[in-house]
Design a protein around this motif. Structure first.
Motif, mmCIF file in Angstrom:
data_model
loop_
_atom_site.group_PDB
_atom_site.id
_atom_site.type_symbol
_atom_site.label_atom_id
_atom_site.label_comp_id
_atom_site.label_asym_id
_atom_site.label_seq_id
_atom_site.Cartn_x
_atom_site.Cartn_y
_atom_site.Cartn_z
ATOM 1 N N ARG A 147 4.503 -10.137 -11.767
ATOM 2 C CA ARG A 147 3.994 -9.299 -10.668
ATOM 3 C C ARG A 147 2.516 -9.572 -10.441
ATOM 4 N N THR A 181 -0.177 -7.889 -9.970
ATOM 5 C CA THR A 181 -0.860 -6.594 -9.934
ATOM 6 C C THR A 181 -2.151 -6.638 -10.733
ATOM 7 N N ASP A 228 5.841 -10.453 -5.540
ATOM 8 C CA ASP A 228 5.020 -9.550 -4.728
ATOM 9 C C ASP A 228 5.831 -8.393 -4.128
ATOM 10 N N HIS A 267 8.097 -6.844 -5.803
ATOM 11 C CA HIS A 267 8.095 -5.894 -6.922
ATOM 12 C C HIS A 267 6.785 -5.119 -7.028
ATOM 13 N N SER A 268 5.688 -5.794 -6.695
ATOM 14 C CA SER A 268 4.400 -5.121 -6.878
ATOM 15 C C SER A 268 4.249 -3.939 -5.927
ATOM 16 N N HIS A 319 1.898 -0.704 -6.280
ATOM 17 C CA HIS A 319 0.569 -1.027 -5.726
ATOM 18 C C HIS A 319 0.621 -1.304 -4.229
ATOM 19 N N ASN A 368 -4.404 -10.880 -4.575
ATOM 20 C CA ASN A 368 -3.768 -10.834 -5.900
ATOM 21 C C ASN A 368 -2.762 -11.964 -6.073
#
Ligand code: TYM
Length: 329
Positions: free
Chosen positions: A9, A11, A41, A43-44, A48, A57
């Motif tokens: 991820r 993050t 991304d 999942h992030s 976030h 990121n």
């Protein structure tokens, strides 16, 4: 040739836990397997959801993957959201994932506790998206750290359930993988638990030496051994675990012996540990800086990866649609 899939991820910067739990295995595997490494991304967004940071990121983690040694000529390195077929497979797998089992997942329960104001459906179905990531390329092996073991178990469950429901041996049932016998867990510097991005207890590959030294010197210890050969307390065992991945064998032996003779000085142990971590991270940090500023190279890598990943992902989704019974008019 067997296929390998794994992701991280975006993050925060990669830390030693990510490196020794996952990336180190990727590096060995890219020589002998058909490898897909991606940046998770989608999942992030479960934790976030900040549009301002997302792209930066992703870019940072891509640069870190490359600096650590992932080779875009040997492996397929891509961004999850560049391959929308993953989202379609997730939707289809969701139809066979049950509320009870998703609610019982440890990572869901942890996250629901950590962010009670944002217990979103993405958190609940996180393991389904992860399963889609993996089985969309028909993975055999998934190099991950110990913390992902349960998610991998869910992936295996969803893949075999699909095969059972549709009475076909379609998906490979992937296995979690580490070159040692066991999946590993790199601890944090705060005395207990794993090193993590959100735990504020990590050392990052891109971190400058001064800051590494400061963090290590402040790591939690105990009041020292009082009897010869006494067992290690958790904070001290944790420092040795980190030492085991960055230091030479004779260094570890030396401090273990000092410990068992009760003559150990934790200040010396930490100084040595900081030195060895810095020696390990410095070449990677320097490469990260160079690669992160090379926009052209990064976009070339991302494009190459997207094309290869899309081809494999779209083939799977086409076949899955067929198996489920969708027919074109
Ligand atoms: P993430 O981003 O939290 O971590 C990325 C990888 O680093 C490993 N790791 C650790 N290993 C040992 N010790 C630690 N302290 C430590 N901290 C992190 C993780 O086990 C992981 O391998 N859900 C995944 C990302 C993901 C994924 C996937 C992974 C999404 N789809 C498909 C594999 C396959 C995650 O949050 O990892």
């Amino acid at each position: 040739m067997e296929t390998v899939v794994s992701g991280i991820r975006p993050t925060g910067n990669l830390h030693l836990g990510n490196y020794f739990g996952a990336v180190r295995n990727f590096l060995k595997m890219q020589e002998n397997y058909n490898c897909y490494f991606f940046i998770a991304d989608y999942h992030s967004l479960t934790t976030h959801p900040n549009p301002k940071d997302l792209h930066g990121n992703v870019k940072q983690v891509l640069a870190e993957y490359l600096a650590a040694g992932l080779d875009p000529e040997k492996s397929t390195i891509y961004i999850q959201s560049d391959v929308p077929a993953v989202a379609e497979l997730t939707l289809l797998l969701n139809m066979n994932a049950y509320l009870g089992e998703l609610e019982r997942t440890t990572s869901f329960k942890d996250k629901a506790r950590q962010q009670p104001e944002n217990v979103n459906a993405g958190l609940l179905t996180y393991p389904v998206l992860m399963a889609a990531d993996i089985i969309i390329h028909q993975a055999h092996k998934v190099p991950v750290g110990k913390d992902q073991e349960q998610n991998l178990e869910m992936t295996r469950k969803f893949a075999s359930r699909f095969n059972r429901i549709y009475k076909q041996d379609y998906f490979n049932i992937p296995r979690p993988f580490n070159f040692g016998d066991e999946l590993i867990k790199i601890p944090g510097l705060d005395g207990s638990g794993k090193m993590g991005k959100s735990e504020n207890n990590g050392i990052f590959l891109a971190e400058d030496p001064k800051s590494i030294r400061k963090k290590v010197m402040r790591a939690v210890t105990d009041s020292g051994p009082t009897e010869p050969n006494s067992p290690l307390s958790e904070p001290i065992a944790n420092l040795f675990t980190i030492m085991e991945v960055v230091s030479k064998e004779e260094t570890i032996e030396f401090f273990k012996e000092e410990y068992s003779k009760c003559s150990i000085r934790y200040g010396d142990l930490k100084k040595q540990l900081a030195k060895d971590i810095i020696e390990f991270t410095t070449p990677i940090r320097e490469k990260i800086e160079a690669i992160a500023s090379d926009e052209q190279y990064l976009s070339k890598v991302a494009k190459m990866g997207r094309e290869k990943a899309m081809e494999s992902a779209e083939k799977t989704v086409r076949e899955v649609r067929e198996i489920i019974g969708f027919r074109p008019f």
